[in-house]
Design a protein around this motif. Structure first.
Motif, PDB file in Angstrom:
ATOM      1  N   GLY A   1       5.549   0.772   1.317  1.00 24.40           N
ATOM      2  CA  GLY A   1       6.801   0.215   1.830  1.00 24.40           C
ATOM      3  C   GLY A   1       7.561   1.227   2.678  1.00 24.40           C
ATOM      4  O   GLY A   1       8.115   0.891   3.730  1.00 24.40           O
ATOM      5  N   ASN A   2       7.566   2.476   2.229  1.00 27.07           N
ATOM      6  CA  ASN A   2       8.238   3.527   2.999  1.00 27.07           C
ATOM      7  C   ASN A   2       7.531   3.765   4.330  1.00 27.07           C
ATOM      8  O   ASN A   2       8.152   3.915   5.381  1.00 27.07           O
ATOM      9  N   ARG A   3       6.204   3.823   4.240  1.00 24.60           N
ATOM     10  CA  ARG A   3       5.411   4.115   5.440  1.00 24.60           C
ATOM     11  C   ARG A   3       5.652   3.059   6.507  1.00 24.60           C
ATOM     12  O   ARG A   3       5.851   3.352   7.680  1.00 24.60           O
ATOM     13  N   TYR A   4       5.648   1.820   6.063  1.00 26.74           N
ATOM     14  CA  TYR A   4       5.782   0.735   7.044  1.00 26.74           C
ATOM     15  C   TYR A   4       7.224   0.527   7.488  1.00 26.74           C
ATOM     16  O   TYR A   4       7.460  -0.004   8.564  1.00 26.74           O
ATOM     17  N   THR A   5       8.156   0.965   6.685  1.00 30.90           N
ATOM     18  CA  THR A   5       9.553   0.912   7.148  1.00 30.90           C
ATOM     19  C   THR A   5       9.734   1.860   8.332  1.00 30.90           C
ATOM     20  O   THR A   5      10.371   1.519   9.334  1.00 30.90           O
TER      21      THR A   5
ATOM     22  N   TYR B   1       2.711  -7.427  11.809  1.00 23.14           N
ATOM     23  CA  TYR B   1       1.977  -6.936  10.644  1.00 23.14           C
ATOM     24  C   TYR B   1       2.851  -5.983   9.824  1.00 23.14           C
ATOM     25  O   TYR B   1       2.946  -6.092   8.605  1.00 23.14           O
ATOM     26  N   ARG B   2       3.494  -5.052  10.528  1.00 18.87           N
ATOM     27  CA  ARG B   2       4.259  -4.012   9.835  1.00 18.87           C
ATOM     28  C   ARG B   2       5.401  -4.591   9.001  1.00 18.87           C
ATOM     29  O   ARG B   2       5.694  -4.106   7.915  1.00 18.87           O
ATOM     30  N   MET B   3       6.042  -5.647   9.528  1.00 16.54           N
ATOM     31  CA  MET B   3       7.214  -6.140   8.797  1.00 16.54           C
ATOM     32  C   MET B   3       6.822  -6.863   7.507  1.00 16.54           C
ATOM     33  O   MET B   3       7.649  -7.051   6.634  1.00 16.54           O
ATOM     34  N   GLN B   4       5.551  -7.204   7.385  1.00 16.10           N
ATOM     35  CA  GLN B   4       5.102  -7.811   6.127  1.00 16.10           C
ATOM     36  C   GLN B   4       4.867  -6.751   5.044  1.00 16.10           C
ATOM     37  O   GLN B   4       4.673  -7.074   3.881  1.00 16.10           O
ATOM     38  N   CYS B   5       4.841  -5.503   5.470  1.00 10.86           N
ATOM     39  CA  CYS B   5       4.553  -4.419   4.521  1.00 10.86           C
ATOM     40  C   CYS B   5       5.794  -3.598   4.177  1.00 10.86           C
ATOM     41  O   CYS B   5       5.692  -2.584   3.483  1.00 10.86           O
ATOM     42  N   THR B   6       6.940  -3.994   4.684  1.00 13.96           N
ATOM     43  CA  THR B   6       8.163  -3.263   4.348  1.00 13.96           C
ATOM     44  C   THR B   6       9.020  -4.126   3.427  1.00 13.96           C
ATOM     45  O   THR B   6       9.023  -5.356   3.563  1.00 13.96           O
ATOM     46  N   PRO B   7       9.716  -3.488   2.497  1.00 14.38           N
ATOM     47  CA  PRO B   7      10.606  -4.282   1.644  1.00 14.38           C
ATOM     48  C   PRO B   7      11.874  -4.750   2.359  1.00 14.38           C
ATOM     49  O   PRO B   7      12.639  -5.542   1.788  1.00 14.38           O
ATOM     50  N   LEU B   8      12.109  -4.297   3.578  1.00 19.22           N
ATOM     51  CA  LEU B   8      13.324  -4.714   4.287  1.00 19.22           C
ATOM     52  C   LEU B   8      13.310  -6.235   4.482  1.00 19.22           C
ATOM     53  O   LEU B   8      12.278  -6.819   4.825  1.00 19.22           O
ATOM     54  N   ARG B   9      14.478  -6.844   4.289  1.00 17.84           N
ATOM     55  CA  ARG B   9      14.572  -8.303   4.441  1.00 17.84           C
ATOM     56  C   ARG B   9      14.786  -8.670   5.905  1.00 17.84           C
ATOM     57  O   ARG B   9      15.436  -7.934   6.652  1.00 17.84           O
ATOM     58  N   ARG B  10      14.209  -9.817   6.284  1.00 17.39           N
ATOM     59  CA  ARG B  10      14.321 -10.261   7.672  1.00 17.39           C
ATOM     60  C   ARG B  10      15.253 -11.447   7.801  1.00 17.39           C
ATOM     61  O   ARG B  10      15.385 -12.243   6.868  1.00 17.39           O
TER      62      ARG B  10
END
Lengths: 225, 436
Positions: A145-149, A181-190
């Protein structure tokens, strides 16, 4: 790390954005420098308008110096690099000392370059260090999650700059795919509405006509940062 | 060591690369400075270290016993070994900690003991730092970089590896952890020792947390996660007592954790080091540490204090007044090398002014004989020069009390200057403990 506080995710995201912005701006400034040797002067007025930053420069030469190295200019390249450092320095245990050291070296080179008679050569070293940071952090941040954020930060900034500056538009579609792709791997909400709009526009973004709506979607895509 | 020393500039470049800095506020402006490193290490032979090690363990065990006592039955006061006034009037003695025993009864988990060595080889303790002693990270990272520059130096000299500090610290945190994760609690980026906070978080695997990241609910401390909050079992705080909890200490503190002390009091979290430790590292209490060793441990102190006088006692006051010019006068209310005055260096007017201050509030001051402490060589471009240097030894108390086999050697950058603090422009060296 099992769980990241929101402010850490926010810092990772903005670290990614500022690193990417510095990379893109250095690339543009290298072109502008080269153009200034024997071509028409760099159209810095238009550049400022497109980037929506105040035009505080007196001439093309003044722009080339201040936009790169003025610490008093909050939009300068050196300021953006320092903003990246400000975020990185409080993330040492998340990104590792090894990755952080590349940002630190980039800052050190930038400060030395400001006093150098041939700063363009140093800019290449800064680019090298920032790419080294990207590679090292990809390896040293264990939590996905950190990496993709961090990577979402790269993508958002890249898309934002492509649209604003009509720069490398041929790569826009590819960057949308990466972001998807990346936004599916971050815990950040869209923001669901903006996401749908962006996905709808992604196959044919047409940034000339859709500039405002694209920028609004990109800037507001992640609601937490 | 010659090969290593030839790389001094490169090692300093590497330290700059890793952001080895300390912050300093001057005229209200925060600046970060690189901490100059000198590659000529302080070398301590094995037999000398063994004596130091035993003495340091003894001293810290006695200090822990003292803290347990003064926040509990106060037997050392009742037995007239330490005057009540000296303990209770100490600004570091916190009424809110009376009757409160920390997890496993440990108060000082990480102790920084400042020592100097006289020219004839005797070691003297100058100061005990039991609140938030800093500095271990500097020789720790320097050793790693030095090994890269000159592997032969470490292959051919029998130097005890000091790179286990992170594991030692982790053990200390785990030992008192009350259930949950370990965090290092920093006041933030603009603290003088921020580099160390973030570096130690990385070394120990603890989370680095700031005020907004932690909260207390139903007397438990939690780390505010993005997806889920996590219980915190041990907090290695790098923040002074007074800012720790605005509901107990300074209400205006915005860098503390509200209600932290209630969680601590309930035994649900360990605070490293314990609040209230200032009662034992007050410059005035220092005078009594050898007596504590005898009182609590029934042993003769292995480490000696610098000869110290307490103007609080009439006999000592009389001696201090008679010998004022040749003593070091220290203000117990100051730290970081500030408030240390060599009376001989003052002009007549300033000396008289200081003398009056000592007479007016004797409890606030201590006086010490000047120790002509040893100088160590420092490598400069023009050659090696002698500089005054001290040693901060780090003593960690977990299951047992251990001394980190290294330490921060700080040196003065000006010839003849005995003030070695980094905030006063000093540099640092690695400290080698020889295995044989």
């Amino acid at each position: 790390m099992d769980s990241s506080a929101l402010n850490k995710l926010s810092r990772l995201f903005w670290l990614g954005r500022y690193v990417e912005r510095t990379l893109i701006e250095i690339d543009i400034m290298q072109q502008a420098y080269d153009q200034s040797i024997d071509g028409p002067a760099f159209d810095y007025v238009r550049f400022c308008e497109e980037l929506e930053i105040p035009n505080v420069y007196e001439s093309a030469d003044d722009f080339l110096e201040k936009f790169l190295f003025s610490r008093k200019d909050p939009f300068s390249v050196i300021s953006n690099l320092n903003y990246a450092y400000d975020n990185a320095i409080v993330l040492r245990e998340s990104i590792s000392s090894a990755a952080l050291s590349y940002i630190q070296i980039a800052v050190n080179i930038m400060e030395a370059a400001a006093k150098n008679v041939a700063p363009m050569l140093s800019l290449q070293s800064i680019t090298d260090m920032l790419y080294a940071f990207r590679s090292c952090s990809d390896d040293s941040i264990p939590e996905m999650g950190n990496r993709y954020t961090l990577k979402c930060g790269y993508s958002i900034e890249r898309i934002d700059m492509y649209i604003r500056l009509n720069y490398h538009l041929e790569h826009l579609g590819q960057e949308f795919s990466r972001l998807n792709y990346r936004m599916q791997c971050t815990p950040l909400r869209r923001d669901g509405e903006k996401l749908m709009l962006l996905l709808g526009l992604a196959p044919n973004p047409d940034p000339t006509n859709n500039r405002m709506i694209l920028l609004d979607c990109v800037e507001g895509l992640f609601v937490d940062v | 060591m010659e090969s290593l020393v030839s790389h001094t500039a490169r090692i300093n470049d590497q330290l700059a690369r890793y952001g080895v800095k300390f912050g300093i506020y001057k005229n209200g402006v925060f600046n970060e400075r690189l901490f100059p490193f000198d590659a000529i290490a302080r070398v301590i032979p094995a037999d000398e270290w063994q004596v130091l090690e035993r003495g340091l363990i003894q001293r810290v065990d006695a200090l822990n016993a003292f803290l347990k006592d003064v926040y509990g039955p106060q037997e050392i006061i009742h037995d007239n070994v330490v005057p009540e006034d000296f303990v209770l009037s100490s600004p570091g003695y916190l009424a809110s900690c009376i009757g409160l025993t920390p997890p496993k009864g440990i108060y000082s988990h990480i102790s920084g003991i400042d020592l100097v060595q006289s020219r004839d080889g005797d070691w003297f303790v100058l100061e005990d730092n039991l609140r938030v002693p800093s500095g271990a990270s500097y020789p720790l990272i320097a050793r790693t970089l030095c090994r890269r520059c000159s592997p032969d130096t470490y292959r051919t000299n029998d130097i005890v590896d000091n790179r286990g500090y992170g594991s030692m610290l982790r053990e200390v945190m785990d030992n008192v952890n009350c259930g949950g994760i370990n965090v290092i609690f920093t006041p933030g980026r603009y603290n003088a020792a921020y580099f160390e906070h973030s570096f130690l978080a990385e070394q120990t695997g603890a989370l680095l947390a700031e005020a907004g990241d932690l909260y207390v609910e139903d007397e438990y401390v939690y780390y505010r996660g993005f997806e889920k909050d996590q219980r915190v079992g041990a907090i290695y705080r790098r923040i002074s007592d007074e800012y720790l909890d605005p509901t107990t200490f300074l209400p205006e503190s915005v860098i503390g954790i509200p209600n932290l002390m209630s969680a601590y009091r309930a035994g649900n979290v360990a605070i490293i080091n314990a609040p209230g430790n200032g009662a034992a590292d007050d410059k005035g209490i220092y005078y009594f540490v050898p007596k504590m060793v005898e009182y609590y441990l029934g042993e003769k102190p292995l480490l000696q204090n610098a000869p110290t006088y307490l103007p609080f006692y009439p006999d000592d006051l009389s001696y201090v007044m008679d010998n004022f010019e040749r003593l070091v006068i220290k203000d117990t209310a100051e730290a970081g090398g500030y408030g240390v005055v060599f009376a001989a260096n003052l002009d007549d007017e300033a000396r008289e002014e200081l003398r009056q201050k000592v007479l007016n509030s004797p409890r606030r001051w201590i006086a010490q004989e000047i120790i002509d402490f040893t100088e160590l060589p420092v490598h400069l471009a023009e050659g090696d020069v002698p500089r005054k240097a001290d040693l901060r030894a780090f003593v960690l108390t977990g299951h047992e009390t251990k001394v980190w086999p290294s330490g921060l050697t700080r040196y003065s950058r000006e010839a003849g200057n005995a003030i070695v603090n980094s905030s006063q422009g000093g540099g640092f060296k690695d400290t080698w403990i020889l295995a044989h």
